[in-house]
Design a protein around this motif. Structure first.
Motif, mmCIF file in Angstrom:
data_model
loop_
_atom_site.group_PDB
_atom_site.id
_atom_site.type_symbol
_atom_site.label_atom_id
_atom_site.label_comp_id
_atom_site.label_asym_id
_atom_site.label_seq_id
_atom_site.Cartn_x
_atom_site.Cartn_y
_atom_site.Cartn_z
ATOM 1 N N MET A 1 36.944 73.325 15.775
ATOM 2 C CA MET A 1 37.490 72.078 16.325
ATOM 3 C C MET A 1 37.805 71.121 15.179
ATOM 4 O O MET A 1 36.970 70.884 14.311
ATOM 5 C CB MET A 1 36.480 71.431 17.305
ATOM 6 N N GLN A 2 39.040 70.589 15.211
ATOM 7 C CA GLN A 2 39.437 69.665 14.153
ATOM 8 C C GLN A 2 38.727 68.321 14.322
ATOM 9 O O GLN A 2 38.586 67.808 15.431
ATOM 10 C CB GLN A 2 40.956 69.452 14.181
ATOM 11 N N THR A 3 38.303 67.763 13.207
ATOM 12 C CA THR A 3 37.649 66.453 13.231
ATOM 13 C C THR A 3 38.712 65.371 13.331
ATOM 14 O O THR A 3 39.716 65.386 12.618
ATOM 15 C CB THR A 3 36.815 66.243 11.960
ATOM 16 N N VAL A 4 38.487 64.433 14.253
ATOM 17 C CA VAL A 4 39.413 63.313 14.425
ATOM 18 C C VAL A 4 38.785 62.072 13.833
ATOM 19 O O VAL A 4 37.698 61.647 14.245
ATOM 20 C CB VAL A 4 39.735 63.087 15.921
ATOM 21 N N ASN A 5 39.432 61.514 12.841
ATOM 22 C CA ASN A 5 38.930 60.302 12.188
ATOM 23 C C ASN A 5 40.056 59.280 12.058
ATOM 24 O O ASN A 5 41.180 59.508 12.505
ATOM 25 C CB ASN A 5 38.327 60.637 10.819
ATOM 26 N N LEU A 6 39.734 58.156 11.427
ATOM 27 C CA LEU A 6 40.723 57.098 11.259
ATOM 28 C C LEU A 6 41.963 57.588 10.523
ATOM 29 O O LEU A 6 43.092 57.250 10.879
ATOM 30 C CB LEU A 6 40.116 55.916 10.494
ATOM 31 N N SER A 7 41.731 58.368 9.503
ATOM 32 C CA SER A 7 42.848 58.852 8.702
ATOM 33 C C SER A 7 43.814 59.673 9.548
ATOM 34 O O SER A 7 45.039 59.539 9.414
ATOM 35 C CB SER A 7 42.324 59.702 7.538
ATOM 36 N N TRP A 8 43.265 60.497 10.438
ATOM 37 C CA TRP A 8 44.132 61.332 11.274
ATOM 38 C C TRP A 8 44.927 60.465 12.256
ATOM 39 O O TRP A 8 46.136 60.649 12.418
ATOM 40 C CB TRP A 8 43.293 62.355 12.041
ATOM 41 N N LEU A 9 44.252 59.492 12.902
ATOM 42 C CA LEU A 9 44.951 58.625 13.841
ATOM 43 C C LEU A 9 46.015 57.784 13.134
ATOM 44 O O LEU A 9 47.114 57.582 13.657
ATOM 45 C CB LEU A 9 43.968 57.703 14.572
ATOM 46 N N HIS A 52 45.390 60.540 26.771
ATOM 47 C CA HIS A 52 45.005 61.724 26.014
ATOM 48 C C HIS A 52 45.875 61.821 24.764
ATOM 49 O O HIS A 52 47.082 61.617 24.839
ATOM 50 C CB HIS A 52 45.214 63.005 26.843
ATOM 51 N N ILE A 53 45.262 62.147 23.637
ATOM 52 C CA ILE A 53 46.011 62.426 22.416
ATOM 53 C C ILE A 53 45.812 63.906 22.091
ATOM 54 O O ILE A 53 44.691 64.385 21.944
ATOM 55 C CB ILE A 53 45.517 61.567 21.235
ATOM 56 N N VAL A 54 46.933 64.657 22.033
ATOM 57 C CA VAL A 54 46.867 66.081 21.726
ATOM 58 C C VAL A 54 46.611 66.252 20.229
ATOM 59 O O VAL A 54 47.320 65.684 19.393
ATOM 60 C CB VAL A 54 48.176 66.795 22.124
ATOM 61 N N ILE A 55 45.560 67.020 19.910
ATOM 62 C CA ILE A 55 45.201 67.243 18.502
ATOM 63 C C ILE A 55 45.677 68.624 18.049
ATOM 64 O O ILE A 55 46.330 68.771 17.015
ATOM 65 C CB ILE A 55 43.673 67.112 18.316
ATOM 66 N N GLU A 56 45.364 69.639 18.839
ATOM 67 C CA GLU A 56 45.843 70.996 18.565
ATOM 68 C C GLU A 56 46.264 71.643 19.882
ATOM 69 O O GLU A 56 45.810 71.247 20.961
ATOM 70 C CB GLU A 56 44.748 71.840 17.897
#
Length: 466
Positions: A1-9, A52-56
């Motif tokens: 599972m990809q980590t979601v952080n500030l940088s990604w957003l 919802h925000i799609v990550i992968e």
């Protein structure tokens, strides 16, 4: 599972100007979810969740129309979907299914009030996404609704065009066969001796009958009686094939008196070949008339299609007779109307001046309302559709009234809402009346509906000059 952080957003364009603390709040309050490939996330009527925000992976949104699956849009990594702040839509209008192993960040619905109250920039970013989505989806649905309307018309048009086209093919083949020389009749004709005065008299009598075009329409019983009279006269005068050729004379409403007048101009020994020759001419005339009528029917349909779509005009507001558009719409839906045993009553104010509008768009309004009315009356196996136009000062008012079962009072306030439909799954999109309302609003007008069992009345009103 990809980590979601500030940088990604922050890598998402929509969040570039959102303060870090608001994005961190979103991460802290949201659930990072993994969903298996192919899992159904929602179906029509389900309450919307999110945002919802799609990550992968991805989410494919599709609808069922006319029993077939129609893919609408696919959301991929970085896309935002689901319920968004201030959205009017509360329930899903289609199906959503996971594509691949789906990872998405989901904010619970109960956090929406806090989002709106405490995090202005983040809310603003979501509203921007929603406005873009509404604009794109509205354009898509409007085009989709036009295609569905075209699909509804195509079957009827195919039937309407097939009948005259088949008649032309059948009559042309028959005419070709009919025009082949009959050796016996040809020999009898060239042996006839007839002077000029007799020819003139025969011409006069024949064209006296043929020049009458407004014959009274005979019932089947009256037609058979006329054929019997003609057959009896032929038998009394020893005309060969009298029974066979009586039909062609009846087609042109020859009476016994007109036959007698023609016979007076023909030498008695030549009556049989002459009347058989005249019959041949009449059959040829009748076939040509049928081909002309069928050709005109096809030409009229093509003209109606062109006028209905307004495809030869610029896409801006123009002055036009509103009744032409309504009549063209009835022509387009003619097969469905007849199939539904629907009687159409047209009560037009022919003194109305030309109306300025997007004529092709207005035709879509008439199509959607009339099509819905025909569908509503289907349960009765018959019905009456009344279309009335009238002037109200500087406005034109069009009333479309059906005697179907009516719209239940509890759902009447919702019929113009996007995706709302009372039709079975796959038969309607719920966008027809929403499109009607949007088009009439573009014309600075209004559309209202009144309904009780046995009478549903749509009232469309807009300025004569927009």
């Amino acid at each position: 599972m990809q980590t979601v952080n500030l940088s990604w957003l922050k890598s998402l364009e929509v969040f570039v100007n959102v303060p870090d603390e608001q994005l961190q709040w979103f991460i802290d309050q949201s659930e990072n979810r993994l969903i298996d490939d192919g899992e159904v996330l929602f179906k029509p009527g389900d309450q919307l969740t999110g945002p919802h925000i799609v990550i992968e992976g991805g989410i494919q949104f599709y609808m069922i129309q006319n029993g077939s699956r129609r893919e609408i849009v696919t959301f991929g990594p970085g896309d935002i979907t689901g319920y968004l702040p201030y959205s009017r839509g509360k329930v899903a209008g289609g199906y959503g299914v996971a594509i691949g192993e789906l990872q998405m960040l989901s904010l619970p619905l109960e956090k929406i009030p806090e989002l709106i109250k405490e995090h202005f920039e983040l809310t603003q970013a979501f509203v921007h996404v929603m406005s873009n989505r509404v604009r794109d989806f509205t354009a898509f649905q409007q085009q989709n609704e036009k295609m569905m309307a075209l699909g509804k018309l195509s079957a009827g048009l195919a039937h309407e065009l097939n009948n005259p086209a088949s008649a032309i093919a059948r009559d042309s083949d028959s005419l070709k066969e009919h025009l082949r020389l009959d050796p016996k009749l040809f020999k009898e004709m060239v042996m006839i001796r007839i002077d000029e005065e007799q020819v003139d008299q025969l011409n006069k009598e024949l064209f006296k009958v043929l020049s009458v075009t407004d014959h009274a329409r005979l019932s089947l019983k009256e037609r058979m009686a006329l054929e019997d009279e003609i057959t009896d006269w032929f038998e009394d005068h020893d005309i060969e094939n009298g029974y066979a050729i009586a039909e062609s004379f009846a087609d042109f409403s020859f009476s016994v008196e007109s036959l007698q007048a023609c016979a007076a101009a023909i030498p008695p020994a030549c009556l049989s070949p002459m009347f058989n020759w005249i019959s041949n001419l009449l059959v040829t005339e009748k076939m040509v008339q049928d081909i002309q009528l069928s050709s005109k029917r096809i030409a009229d349909l093509v003209t109606s299609i062109k006028n209905f779509t307004h495809m030869d005009r610029a896409q801006d507001k123009q002055f036009a007779d509103i009744h032409i558009g309504i009549r063209n719409t009835l022509t387009m839906l003619g097969y469905k109307i007849r199939k539904g045993n629907i009687q159409v009553v047209e009560e037009y104010d022919e003194t109305l001046p030309p109306v300025k509008g997007l004529i092709g768009e207005l035709n879509q309004v008439w199509t959607n309302i009339i099509d819905n009315a025909v569908d509503a009356m289907e349960v009765n196996g018959k019905g009456t559709l009344t279309i009335r136009t009238e002037r109200d000062k500087d406005f034109v008012q069009v009333l479309l009234i059906d005697d179907g079962p009516g719209i239940p009072a509890e759902i009447l306030p919702s019929i113009f809402d996007p995706f709302y439909t009372t039709k079975p799954m796959g038969k309607g999109t719920g966008m027809g009346l929403e499109v009607v309302q949007r088009i009439i609003y573009q014309h600075n007008g209004s559309v209202k509906v009144k309904s009780v069992p046995g009478r549903t009345e749509f009232i469309v009103c807009f300025p004569l000059d927009n």
